[in-house]
Motif scaffolding. Structure first.
Motif, PDB file in Angstrom:
ATOM      1  N   GLU A  70       0.841  -1.170  -0.125  1.00 47.57           N
ATOM      2  CA  GLU A  70       0.057  -0.038   0.102  1.00 47.57           C
ATOM      3  C   GLU A  70       1.052   1.334   0.015  1.00 47.57           C
ATOM      4  O   GLU A  70       1.298   1.565   0.933  1.00 47.57           O
ATOM      5  CB  GLU A  70      -0.951  -0.013   1.315  1.00 47.57           C
ATOM      6  N   GLY A  71       1.007   1.791  -1.152  1.00 49.80           N
ATOM      7  CA  GLY A  71       1.998   2.805  -1.445  1.00 49.80           C
ATOM      8  C   GLY A  71       3.560   2.532  -1.418  1.00 49.80           C
ATOM      9  O   GLY A  71       4.381   3.334  -1.368  1.00 49.80           O
ATOM     10  N   VAL A  72       3.665   1.234  -1.364  1.00 46.52           N
ATOM     11  CA  VAL A  72       5.262   0.781  -1.514  1.00 46.52           C
ATOM     12  C   VAL A  72       5.281  -0.418  -2.327  1.00 46.52           C
ATOM     13  O   VAL A  72       4.133  -1.211  -2.404  1.00 46.52           O
ATOM     14  CB  VAL A  72       5.965   0.268  -0.256  1.00 46.52           C
ATOM     15  N   GLU A  73       6.257  -0.952  -3.109  1.00 47.27           N
ATOM     16  CA  GLU A  73       6.337  -1.933  -3.818  1.00 47.27           C
ATOM     17  C   GLU A  73       6.278  -3.048  -3.106  1.00 47.27           C
ATOM     18  O   GLU A  73       6.879  -3.310  -2.242  1.00 47.27           O
ATOM     19  CB  GLU A  73       7.625  -1.929  -4.847  1.00 47.27           C
ATOM     20  N   ASP A  74       5.643  -4.300  -3.747  1.00 41.45           N
ATOM     21  CA  ASP A  74       5.811  -5.672  -2.857  1.00 41.45           C
ATOM     22  C   ASP A  74       6.391  -6.643  -3.831  1.00 41.45           C
ATOM     23  O   ASP A  74       6.553  -7.878  -3.427  1.00 41.45           O
ATOM     24  CB  ASP A  74       4.445  -6.041  -2.389  1.00 41.45           C
ATOM     25  N   SER A  75       6.952  -6.182  -4.978  1.00 37.17           N
ATOM     26  CA  SER A  75       7.318  -7.177  -5.750  1.00 37.17           C
ATOM     27  C   SER A  75       8.594  -6.432  -6.590  1.00 37.17           C
ATOM     28  O   SER A  75       7.997  -5.180  -7.166  1.00 37.17           O
ATOM     29  CB  SER A  75       6.375  -7.933  -6.891  1.00 37.17           C
ATOM     30  N   VAL A  76       9.458  -7.182  -7.062  1.00 36.41           N
ATOM     31  CA  VAL A  76      10.452  -6.662  -8.031  1.00 36.41           C
ATOM     32  C   VAL A  76      11.380  -7.523  -8.772  1.00 36.41           C
ATOM     33  O   VAL A  76      11.625  -8.621  -8.010  1.00 36.41           O
ATOM     34  CB  VAL A  76      11.485  -5.761  -7.177  1.00 36.41           C
ATOM     35  N   MET A  77      11.689  -7.415  -9.878  1.00 39.27           N
ATOM     36  CA  MET A  77      12.641  -8.164 -10.539  1.00 39.27           C
ATOM     37  C   MET A  77      13.786  -7.225 -11.317  1.00 39.27           C
ATOM     38  O   MET A  77      13.363  -5.961 -11.710  1.00 39.27           O
ATOM     39  CB  MET A  77      12.103  -8.865 -11.736  1.00 39.27           C
ATOM     40  N   SER A  78      15.052  -7.590 -11.084  1.00 41.83           N
ATOM     41  CA  SER A  78      15.846  -6.880 -11.658  1.00 41.83           C
ATOM     42  C   SER A  78      17.023  -7.746 -12.141  1.00 41.83           C
ATOM     43  O   SER A  78      17.169  -8.683 -11.895  1.00 41.83           O
ATOM     44  CB  SER A  78      16.602  -5.889 -10.606  1.00 41.83           C
ATOM     45  N   VAL A  79      17.782  -7.045 -12.951  1.00 38.34           N
ATOM     46  CA  VAL A  79      19.125  -7.503 -13.605  1.00 38.34           C
ATOM     47  C   VAL A  79      20.323  -6.498 -13.693  1.00 38.34           C
ATOM     48  O   VAL A  79      20.295  -5.636 -13.886  1.00 38.34           O
ATOM     49  CB  VAL A  79      18.963  -7.963 -15.016  1.00 38.34           C
ATOM     50  N   TRP A  80      21.352  -7.324 -13.102  1.00 39.30           N
ATOM     51  CA  TRP A  80      22.601  -6.601 -12.662  1.00 39.30           C
ATOM     52  C   TRP A  80      23.616  -6.851 -13.691  1.00 39.30           C
ATOM     53  O   TRP A  80      23.690  -8.150 -13.727  1.00 39.30           O
ATOM     54  CB  TRP A  80      22.836  -6.754 -11.108  1.00 39.30           C
ATOM     55  N   SER A  81      24.829  -5.960 -13.878  1.00 40.01           N
ATOM     56  CA  SER A  81      26.010  -6.164 -14.563  1.00 40.01           C
ATOM     57  C   SER A  81      26.901  -6.138 -13.642  1.00 40.01           C
ATOM     58  O   SER A  81      27.074  -5.383 -12.544  1.00 40.01           O
ATOM     59  CB  SER A  81      26.316  -5.279 -15.640  1.00 40.01           C
ATOM     60  N   MET A  82      27.748  -7.225 -13.589  1.00 40.04           N
ATOM     61  CA  MET A  82      28.915  -7.392 -12.544  1.00 40.04           C
ATOM     62  C   MET A  82      30.133  -6.847 -13.204  1.00 40.04           C
ATOM     63  O   MET A  82      30.339  -7.068 -14.707  1.00 40.04           O
ATOM     64  CB  MET A  82      29.083  -8.660 -12.179  1.00 40.04           C
ATOM     65  N   PRO A  83      31.252  -6.592 -12.759  1.00 38.07           N
ATOM     66  CA  PRO A  83      32.557  -6.026 -13.566  1.00 38.07           C
ATOM     67  C   PRO A  83      33.113  -7.200 -14.163  1.00 38.07           C
ATOM     68  O   PRO A  83      33.766  -7.022 -15.296  1.00 38.07           O
ATOM     69  CB  PRO A  83      33.403  -5.655 -12.284  1.00 38.07           C
ATOM     70  N   SER A  84      32.836  -8.364 -13.741  1.00 34.56           N
ATOM     71  CA  SER A  84      33.607  -9.651 -14.434  1.00 34.56           C
ATOM     72  C   SER A  84      32.801  -9.766 -15.602  1.00 34.56           C
ATOM     73  O   SER A  84      33.558 -10.558 -16.597  1.00 34.56           O
ATOM     74  CB  SER A  84      33.498 -10.811 -13.521  1.00 34.56           C
ATOM     75  N   GLY A  85      31.787  -9.335 -15.883  1.00 37.89           N
ATOM     76  CA  GLY A  85      30.984  -9.691 -17.122  1.00 37.89           C
ATOM     77  C   GLY A  85      29.843 -10.504 -16.825  1.00 37.89           C
ATOM     78  O   GLY A  85      28.711 -10.578 -17.719  1.00 37.89           O
ATOM     79  N   ALA A  86      29.725 -11.193 -15.556  1.00 38.47           N
ATOM     80  CA  ALA A  86      28.628 -12.105 -15.270  1.00 38.47           C
ATOM     81  C   ALA A  86      27.456 -10.978 -14.903  1.00 38.47           C
ATOM     82  O   ALA A  86      27.083  -9.968 -14.894  1.00 38.47           O
ATOM     83  CB  ALA A  86      29.055 -12.550 -13.895  1.00 38.47           C
ATOM     84  N   MET A  87      26.248 -11.802 -15.250  1.00 43.54           N
ATOM     85  CA  MET A  87      24.676 -11.187 -15.207  1.00 43.54           C
ATOM     86  C   MET A  87      24.152 -11.737 -13.947  1.00 43.54           C
ATOM     87  O   MET A  87      24.208 -12.980 -13.921  1.00 43.54           O
ATOM     88  CB  MET A  87      24.000 -11.239 -16.479  1.00 43.54           C
ATOM     89  N   VAL A  88      23.488 -11.007 -13.419  1.00 42.77           N
ATOM     90  CA  VAL A  88      22.804 -11.357 -12.096  1.00 42.77           C
ATOM     91  C   VAL A  88      21.193 -11.109 -12.275  1.00 42.77           C
ATOM     92  O   VAL A  88      20.906 -10.080 -12.572  1.00 42.77           O
ATOM     93  CB  VAL A  88      23.397 -10.767 -10.819  1.00 42.77           C
ATOM     94  N   GLN A  89      20.364 -12.082 -12.067  1.00 41.01           N
ATOM     95  CA  GLN A  89      18.951 -11.884 -12.401  1.00 41.01           C
ATOM     96  C   GLN A  89      18.274 -12.017 -10.722  1.00 41.01           C
ATOM     97  O   GLN A  89      18.574 -13.014 -10.272  1.00 41.01           O
ATOM     98  CB  GLN A  89      18.527 -12.972 -13.163  1.00 41.01           C
ATOM     99  N   THR A  90      17.250 -11.171 -10.379  1.00 40.14           N
ATOM    100  CA  THR A  90      16.779 -11.316  -9.047  1.00 40.14           C
ATOM    101  C   THR A  90      15.393 -11.015  -9.016  1.00 40.14           C
ATOM    102  O   THR A  90      14.717 -10.227  -9.817  1.00 40.14           O
ATOM    103  CB  THR A  90      17.381 -10.444  -7.878  1.00 40.14           C
ATOM    104  N   HIS A  91      14.729 -11.802  -8.208  1.00 46.03           N
ATOM    105  CA  HIS A  91      13.322 -11.786  -8.222  1.00 46.03           C
ATOM    106  C   HIS A  91      13.004 -11.551  -6.451  1.00 46.03           C
ATOM    107  O   HIS A  91      13.243 -12.486  -5.705  1.00 46.03           O
ATOM    108  CB  HIS A  91      12.300 -12.814  -8.702  1.00 46.03           C
ATOM    109  N   GLU A  92      12.136 -10.409  -5.928  1.00 45.12           N
ATOM    110  CA  GLU A  92      11.932 -10.632  -4.461  1.00 45.12           C
ATOM    111  C   GLU A  92      10.400 -10.187  -4.608  1.00 45.12           C
ATOM    112  O   GLU A  92      10.043  -9.186  -5.405  1.00 45.12           O
ATOM    113  CB  GLU A  92      12.892  -9.350  -3.602  1.00 45.12           C
ATOM    114  N   SER A  93       9.723 -10.719  -3.493  1.00 41.29           N
ATOM    115  CA  SER A  93       8.368 -10.189  -3.416  1.00 41.29           C
ATOM    116  C   SER A  93       7.796 -10.801  -2.011  1.00 41.29           C
ATOM    117  O   SER A  93       8.470 -11.736  -1.489  1.00 41.29           O
ATOM    118  CB  SER A  93       7.349 -10.985  -4.462  1.00 41.29           C
ATOM    119  N   PHE A  94       6.532 -10.083  -1.827  1.00 39.45           N
ATOM    120  CA  PHE A  94       5.977 -10.434  -0.373  1.00 39.45           C
ATOM    121  C   PHE A  94       4.909 -11.286  -0.654  1.00 39.45           C
ATOM    122  O   PHE A  94       4.162 -11.607   0.293  1.00 39.45           O
ATOM    123  CB  PHE A  94       5.556  -9.243   0.065  1.00 39.45           C
ATOM    124  N   THR A  95       4.309 -11.536  -1.986  1.00 38.17           N
ATOM    125  CA  THR A  95       3.085 -12.293  -2.162  1.00 38.17           C
ATOM    126  C   THR A  95       3.102 -13.409  -2.759  1.00 38.17           C
ATOM    127  O   THR A  95       2.066 -13.942  -3.386  1.00 38.17           O
ATOM    128  CB  THR A  95       2.343 -11.316  -3.113  1.00 38.17           C
TER     129      THR A  95
END
Ligand code: NDP
Length: 334
Positions: free
Chosen positions: A208-233
């Motif tokens: 309620e007025g704040v996110e309860d779910s998020v997905m993201s992709v991160w780039s690492m200096p080595s070139g590795a890619m990171v995918q994350t999913h956080e949620s309360f629901t």
């Protein structure tokens, strides 16, 4: 020998941390701070703590207290940490360290100037599962890491559906709550800091007025890619983390948790192997390492700079989701 003052009559303190503090030889929990006289007194009584205060300066004036644990809502951590540091107390602070990067940096610099031990309570680094995964990666068992995936979409328990889901000013939202842990865990395993992120966030029935779910992709200096999913629901998704490398993959299930549980599988050209790990209490190990750090041996499992960096990644994820743009992670010079 640590004699603790608790700043915050919180659930995490009563459910995990007090027991972990008392498990350290010679340690004691002397006092608790609450904004509410009756709640503080009840908390002290229920947890066998002698003193409860509503005035932080009074708690800090007790010379017997040589360490504080800050587990108030997130907007309070900054001012309380600065006061505790000024009083010369060692500090174990809950994540996220603060609401802004500048505040977190100020806390960590103040602790360094004062020469006290300052740590961030990122418990996952202490899990037997994550220690075993880190060993596999650092011993080259999967070769060069190409990518990682974190599944941390849970069903927020009913009793935690307070400020986390409806109070942005207290630091609510799944990004400050869970993405910080995932950022710390990825940094722990890969020994590098995300460079930039893209993300989408939203509400899926709880926020309620704040996110309860998020997905993201991160780039690492080595070139590795990171995918994350956080949620309360997500009631049935389960948690996990995977690392995929040039020589093998690690699949860990049920490991993004406060309990010493989960399974790890290593898959490589030899086939599939179940990986064993030590199933000790995460918080007791964390407190043991913190106690040693205060005594001058080693460093906390997650120190202040680790807390700054996990917050920095989370803030970048939130900004990327807000703006719809790839966002460079600002570590505030750390
Ligand atoms: P709680 O909601 O249990 O406690 C936070 C504050 O809420 C307390 O300081 C207390 O204020 C107030 N409060 C507690 N109970 C009540 C009540 N019944 N009615 C009104 N107010 C109440 O928070 P959590 O324990 O879930 O989280 C605290 C901190 O710890 C956060 O920073 C969170 O991010 C972190 N955390 C970390 C975890 C980890 O594993 N590292 C796990 C869970 C949380 P007062 O002190 O004034 O009495």
């Amino acid at each position: 020998m640590l004699r603790w003052g608790l700043i915050g009559a919180s659930r995490i303190a009563s459910s995990y941390m007090i027991e972990a503090m008392r498990a350290q030889e010679g340690a004691d929990v002397l006092s608790v701070l609450s904004t509410d006289v009756a709640r503080g007194a009840r908390f002290a009584d229920e947890n066998g703590i002698a003193d409860s205060y509503t005035d932080l300066d009074a708690l800090l004036a007790d010379d017997r207290v040589n360490a504080v644990y800050i587990s108030t809502t997130n907007e309070k951590h900054h001012a309380q940490a600065l006061a505790a540091i000024a009083a010369g107390k060692n500090v174990l602070c809950e994540k996220p360290l603060a609401m802004s990067l500048a505040d977190a940096c100020e806390m960590v610099k103040a602790a360094a100037d004062k020469g006290i031990t300052f740590a961030t309570n990122h418990h996952l680094r202490n899990a037997g599962t994550h220690l075993a995964i880190k060993d596999l990666i650092s011993n080259g068992r999967i070769g060069d890491v190409l990518s990682a995936r974190v599944f941390h979409a849970v069903n927020l328990p009913e009793h935690l559906r307070g400020w986390r889901i409806n109070d942005a000013s207290a630091g609510g939202g799944v990004i400050p709550d869970i993405t910080v842990h995932d950022a710390d865990t990825i940094r722990f395993h890969l020994d590098e800091d995300p460079v930039d992120v893209v993300a989408k966030s939203g509400t899926s029935g709880m926020g309620e007025g704040v996110e309860d779910s998020v997905m993201s992709v991160w780039s690492m200096p080595s070139g590795a890619m990171v995918q994350t999913h956080e949620s309360f629901t997500h009631g049935f998704a389960g948690t996990g983390i995977e690392f995929h490398g040039t020589r093998g993959s690690i699949f860990a299930q049920g490991v993004m948790t406060q309990e010493p549980v989960g399974t790890i599988r290593l898959v490589d050209s030899n086939g599939e192997t179940a990986v064993s790990y030590e199933n000790h209490n995460l918080y007791k190990r964390s407190l043991g390492v913190f106690t040693q750090a205060v005594a001058g041996t080693g460093r906390p499992s997650a120190d202040g700079v680790d807390g700054i960096k996990s917050l920095a990644v989370a803030l970048a994820v939130r900004e990327a989701a807000r703006s719809g743009r790839q966002t460079t992670v600002d570590y505030g010079g750390f």
